[in-house]
Design a protein around this motif. Structure first.
Motif, PDB file in Angstrom:
ATOM      1  N   ALA A   1      -3.153 -13.150  -9.131  1.00 53.55           N
ATOM      2  CA  ALA A   1      -3.746 -14.291  -9.840  1.00 53.55           C
ATOM      3  C   ALA A   1      -4.904 -14.912  -9.060  1.00 53.55           C
ATOM      4  O   ALA A   1      -5.806 -15.513  -9.654  1.00 53.55           O
ATOM      5  N   GLU A   2      -4.908 -14.759  -7.736  1.00 53.99           N
ATOM      6  CA  GLU A   2      -5.999 -15.303  -6.909  1.00 53.99           C
ATOM      7  C   GLU A   2      -7.165 -14.325  -6.796  1.00 53.99           C
ATOM      8  O   GLU A   2      -8.154 -14.612  -6.116  1.00 53.99           O
ATOM      9  N   GLY A   3      -7.054 -13.138  -7.412  1.00 54.97           N
ATOM     10  CA  GLY A   3      -8.128 -12.149  -7.351  1.00 54.97           C
ATOM     11  C   GLY A   3      -8.088 -11.293  -6.101  1.00 54.97           C
ATOM     12  O   GLY A   3      -9.045 -10.575  -5.812  1.00 54.97           O
ATOM     13  N   LEU A   4      -6.989 -11.343  -5.351  1.00 58.25           N
ATOM     14  CA  LEU A   4      -6.828 -10.529  -4.142  1.00 58.25           C
ATOM     15  C   LEU A   4      -6.075  -9.247  -4.482  1.00 58.25           C
ATOM     16  O   LEU A   4      -5.285  -9.201  -5.430  1.00 58.25           O
ATOM     17  N   ILE A   5      -6.294  -8.219  -3.683  1.00 58.47           N
ATOM     18  CA  ILE A   5      -5.611  -6.945  -3.900  1.00 58.47           C
ATOM     19  C   ILE A   5      -4.174  -7.082  -3.414  1.00 58.47           C
ATOM     20  O   ILE A   5      -3.915  -7.259  -2.227  1.00 58.47           O
ATOM     21  N   SER A   6      -3.245  -7.035  -4.356  1.00 52.25           N
ATOM     22  CA  SER A   6      -1.833  -7.186  -4.008  1.00 52.25           C
ATOM     23  C   SER A   6      -1.119  -5.842  -3.931  1.00 52.25           C
ATOM     24  O   SER A   6      -0.040  -5.741  -3.358  1.00 52.25           O
ATOM     25  N   GLU A   7      -1.739  -4.829  -4.528  1.00 51.07           N
ATOM     26  CA  GLU A   7      -1.155  -3.484  -4.472  1.00 51.07           C
ATOM     27  C   GLU A   7      -2.279  -2.464  -4.491  1.00 51.07           C
ATOM     28  O   GLU A   7      -3.258  -2.611  -5.219  1.00 51.07           O
ATOM     29  N   GLN A   8      -2.123  -1.431  -3.664  1.00 48.36           N
ATOM     30  CA  GLN A   8      -3.052  -0.311  -3.669  1.00 48.36           C
ATOM     31  C   GLN A   8      -2.239   0.967  -3.618  1.00 48.36           C
ATOM     32  O   GLN A   8      -1.407   1.146  -2.740  1.00 48.36           O
ATOM     33  N   ARG A   9      -2.487   1.836  -4.578  1.00 47.83           N
ATOM     34  CA  ARG A   9      -1.817   3.138  -4.620  1.00 47.83           C
ATOM     35  C   ARG A   9      -2.891   4.201  -4.571  1.00 47.83           C
ATOM     36  O   ARG A   9      -3.780   4.234  -5.421  1.00 47.83           O
ATOM     37  N   ASP A  10      -2.871   5.036  -3.535  1.00 47.35           N
ATOM     38  CA  ASP A  10      -3.834   6.118  -3.373  1.00 47.35           C
ATOM     39  C   ASP A  10      -3.172   7.438  -3.740  1.00 47.35           C
ATOM     40  O   ASP A  10      -2.047   7.714  -3.296  1.00 47.35           O
ATOM     41  N   TYR A  11      -3.865   8.237  -4.540  1.00 55.20           N
ATOM     42  CA  TYR A  11      -3.380   9.551  -4.967  1.00 55.20           C
ATOM     43  C   TYR A  11      -4.352  10.612  -4.464  1.00 55.20           C
ATOM     44  O   TYR A  11      -5.551  10.544  -4.767  1.00 55.20           O
ATOM     45  N   TYR A  12      -3.861  11.580  -3.690  1.00 52.59           N
ATOM     46  CA  TYR A  12      -4.693  12.682  -3.211  1.00 52.59           C
ATOM     47  C   TYR A  12      -3.804  13.793  -2.682  1.00 52.59           C
ATOM     48  O   TYR A  12      -2.627  13.595  -2.420  1.00 52.59           O
ATOM     49  N   ASP A  13      -4.387  14.980  -2.524  1.00 49.36           N
ATOM     50  CA  ASP A  13      -3.685  16.149  -2.005  1.00 49.36           C
ATOM     51  C   ASP A  13      -4.115  16.336  -0.556  1.00 49.36           C
ATOM     52  O   ASP A  13      -5.037  17.100  -0.262  1.00 49.36           O
ATOM     53  N   LEU A  14      -3.485  15.630   0.348  1.00 47.72           N
ATOM     54  CA  LEU A  14      -3.880  15.644   1.755  1.00 47.72           C
ATOM     55  C   LEU A  14      -3.900  17.049   2.333  1.00 47.72           C
ATOM     56  O   LEU A  14      -4.906  17.508   2.862  1.00 47.72           O
ATOM     57  N   TRP A  15      -2.790  17.764   2.235  1.00 51.43           N
ATOM     58  CA  TRP A  15      -2.699  19.066   2.890  1.00 51.43           C
ATOM     59  C   TRP A  15      -3.584  20.096   2.223  1.00 51.43           C
ATOM     60  O   TRP A  15      -4.246  20.886   2.903  1.00 51.43           O
TER      61      TRP A  15
ATOM     62  N   PHE B   1       0.857  -1.186   0.000  1.00 56.56           N
ATOM     63  CA  PHE B   1       0.000   0.000   0.000  1.00 56.56           C
ATOM     64  C   PHE B   1       0.888   1.230   0.000  1.00 56.56           C
ATOM     65  O   PHE B   1       1.860   1.302   0.740  1.00 56.56           O
ATOM     66  N   ARG B   2       0.525   2.211  -0.826  1.00 56.66           N
ATOM     67  CA  ARG B   2       1.284   3.460  -0.883  1.00 56.66           C
ATOM     68  C   ARG B   2       0.307   4.612  -1.038  1.00 56.66           C
ATOM     69  O   ARG B   2      -0.641   4.538  -1.810  1.00 56.66           O
ATOM     70  N   ASP B   3       0.540   5.670  -0.272  1.00 54.59           N
ATOM     71  CA  ASP B   3      -0.193   6.915  -0.453  1.00 54.59           C
ATOM     72  C   ASP B   3       0.765   8.076  -0.257  1.00 54.59           C
ATOM     73  O   ASP B   3       1.991   7.876  -0.267  1.00 54.59           O
ATOM     74  N   THR B   4       0.256   9.285  -0.088  1.00 56.71           N
ATOM     75  CA  THR B   4       1.134  10.460   0.021  1.00 56.71           C
ATOM     76  C   THR B   4       1.913  10.497   1.324  1.00 56.71           C
ATOM     77  O   THR B   4       2.860  11.269   1.452  1.00 56.71           O
ATOM     78  N   ILE B   5       1.535   9.652   2.286  1.00 53.03           N
ATOM     79  CA  ILE B   5       2.165   9.676   3.598  1.00 53.03           C
ATOM     80  C   ILE B   5       3.115   8.510   3.822  1.00 53.03           C
ATOM     81  O   ILE B   5       4.154   8.648   4.440  1.00 53.03           O
ATOM     82  N   GLN B   6       2.770   7.340   3.312  1.00 51.44           N
ATOM     83  CA  GLN B   6       3.472   6.128   3.728  1.00 51.44           C
ATOM     84  C   GLN B   6       3.466   5.046   2.659  1.00 51.44           C
ATOM     85  O   GLN B   6       2.646   5.059   1.758  1.00 51.44           O
ATOM     86  N   GLY B   7       4.394   4.137   2.821  1.00 52.86           N
ATOM     87  CA  GLY B   7       4.430   2.901   2.048  1.00 52.86           C
ATOM     88  C   GLY B   7       4.407   1.754   3.040  1.00 52.86           C
ATOM     89  O   GLY B   7       5.175   1.746   4.004  1.00 52.86           O
ATOM     90  N   ILE B   8       3.503   0.812   2.847  1.00 52.43           N
ATOM     91  CA  ILE B   8       3.299  -0.265   3.811  1.00 52.43           C
ATOM     92  C   ILE B   8       3.381  -1.606   3.087  1.00 52.43           C
ATOM     93  O   ILE B   8       2.793  -1.773   2.027  1.00 52.43           O
ATOM     94  N   HIS B   9       4.096  -2.551   3.696  1.00 58.02           N
ATOM     95  CA  HIS B   9       4.213  -3.897   3.145  1.00 58.02           C
ATOM     96  C   HIS B   9       3.592  -4.893   4.116  1.00 58.02           C
ATOM     97  O   HIS B   9       3.943  -4.903   5.294  1.00 58.02           O
ATOM     98  N   GLY B  10       2.684  -5.723   3.631  1.00 59.13           N
ATOM     99  CA  GLY B  10       2.132  -6.815   4.439  1.00 59.13           C
ATOM    100  C   GLY B  10       0.795  -6.487   5.069  1.00 59.13           C
ATOM    101  O   GLY B  10       0.507  -5.336   5.409  1.00 59.13           O
ATOM    102  N   ILE B  11      -0.018  -7.515   5.212  1.00 55.39           N
ATOM    103  CA  ILE B  11      -1.370  -7.345   5.738  1.00 55.39           C
ATOM    104  C   ILE B  11      -1.374  -6.896   7.195  1.00 55.39           C
ATOM    105  O   ILE B  11      -2.263  -6.148   7.611  1.00 55.39           O
ATOM    106  N   GLU B  12      -0.362  -7.301   7.983  1.00 56.08           N
ATOM    107  CA  GLU B  12      -0.323  -6.880   9.385  1.00 56.08           C
ATOM    108  C   GLU B  12      -0.142  -5.369   9.492  1.00 56.08           C
ATOM    109  O   GLU B  12      -0.831  -4.702  10.262  1.00 56.08           O
ATOM    110  N   GLU B  13       0.799  -4.820   8.715  1.00 54.87           N
ATOM    111  CA  GLU B  13       1.021  -3.371   8.736  1.00 54.87           C
ATOM    112  C   GLU B  13      -0.179  -2.625   8.167  1.00 54.87           C
ATOM    113  O   GLU B  13      -0.544  -1.563   8.658  1.00 54.87           O
ATOM    114  N   PHE B  14      -0.785  -3.185   7.118  1.00 58.26           N
ATOM    115  CA  PHE B  14      -1.954  -2.552   6.510  1.00 58.26           C
ATOM    116  C   PHE B  14      -3.116  -2.507   7.512  1.00 58.26           C
ATOM    117  O   PHE B  14      -3.771  -1.487   7.684  1.00 58.26           O
ATOM    118  N   THR B  15      -3.347  -3.625   8.200  1.00 59.61           N
ATOM    119  CA  THR B  15      -4.405  -3.681   9.209  1.00 59.61           C
ATOM    120  C   THR B  15      -4.119  -2.688  10.337  1.00 59.61           C
ATOM    121  O   THR B  15      -5.030  -1.996  10.809  1.00 59.61           O
TER     122      THR B  15
END
Length: 160
Positions: free
Chosen positions: A123-137, A54-68
Motif C-alpha cells: 500500500a505504501e508503494g514499496l516492494i513487499s515481494e519479489q519472485r525471480d524465475y530463471y534456469d540457473l544451471w 524474496f524467492r528465486d530458484t536457490i533461496q527464500g529470504i524474509h526481511g530487508i536485512e537478509e535481502f541486503t
C-alpha cells in the motif's frame, strides 16, 4: 558545560522517493548492475519494504536485512554483472520484468541468465515481494563447452 541534544534518526526528514513506475524500475534495475566495477544496490534498496519476501530458484529470504546480505554476497562473488530489461509491464500493484543478466564470476567466463521477476508493491508503494524465475544451471552450463549439450540432453530425456 555545553549540552548536546541528540536527535532520533526516525525524526529526521527522509528525502521523498519517486513512486515506482515502469520507467523508474527499468532505470533502477539497469543501474543496479553497472558496466564497470562491482554491482551496487544502494539506490534501489530504499524501494524495498522492511518485511520483503524474496524467492528465486536457490533461496527464500524474509526481511530487508537478509535481502541486503544476499545482495552483498552476490557483489562479493561477482566480477561483473549487467542487467538488460527486455520487457516490463505494470498492472495495479504487480510488475513483471523479463530480463537478461550477464554474470561473470572470478574464475569463469561470463554467462547470460534469462529470467523474469514478479514484483508486488504494498500500500505504501514499496516492494513487499519479489519472485525471480530463471534456469540457473541450464544457463550456466550452456557456456561450458560440451557439458551444456550433455546437460540439455539429460533434461530432455528425463523431463521433456
Amino acid at each position: 558545560m555545553e549540552i548536546i541534544e541528540f536527535t532520533d534518526p526516525v525524526d529526521q526528514e527522509i528525502p521523498a522517493k519517486k513512486p515506482l513506475t515502469i520507467e523508474l524500475i527499468k532505470e533502477l534495475w539497469s543501474k543496479t548492475y553497472n558496466t564497470e566495477g562491482k554491482p551496487d544496490w544502494s539506490h534501489i534498496l530504499p524501494y524495498y519494504a522492511a518485511d520483503i519476501y524474496f524467492r528465486d530458484t536457490i533461496q527464500g529470504i524474509h526481511g530487508i536485512e537478509e535481502f541486503t546480505a544476499m545482495t552483498e554476497r552476490l557483489t562479493t562473488r561477482s566480477k561483473d554483472l549487467k542487467m538488460n530489461i527486455v520487457n516490463a509491464f505494470m498492472e495495479g500493484n504487480i510488475v513483471f520484468m523479463e530480463w537478461e543478466m550477464t554474470l561473470s564470476f572470478k574464475k569463469y567466463p561470463s554467462s547470460i541468465l534469462y529470467g523474469v521477476s514478479r514484483l508486488t508493491l504494498n500500500a505504501e508503494g514499496l516492494i513487499s515481494e519479489q519472485r525471480d524465475y530463471y534456469d540457473l544451471w541450464g544457463d550456466i552450463f550452456d557456456n561450458i563447452p560440451r557439458f551444456g549439450k550433455i546437460y540439455r540432453r539429460f533434461v530432455k530425456k528425463k523431463f521433456g
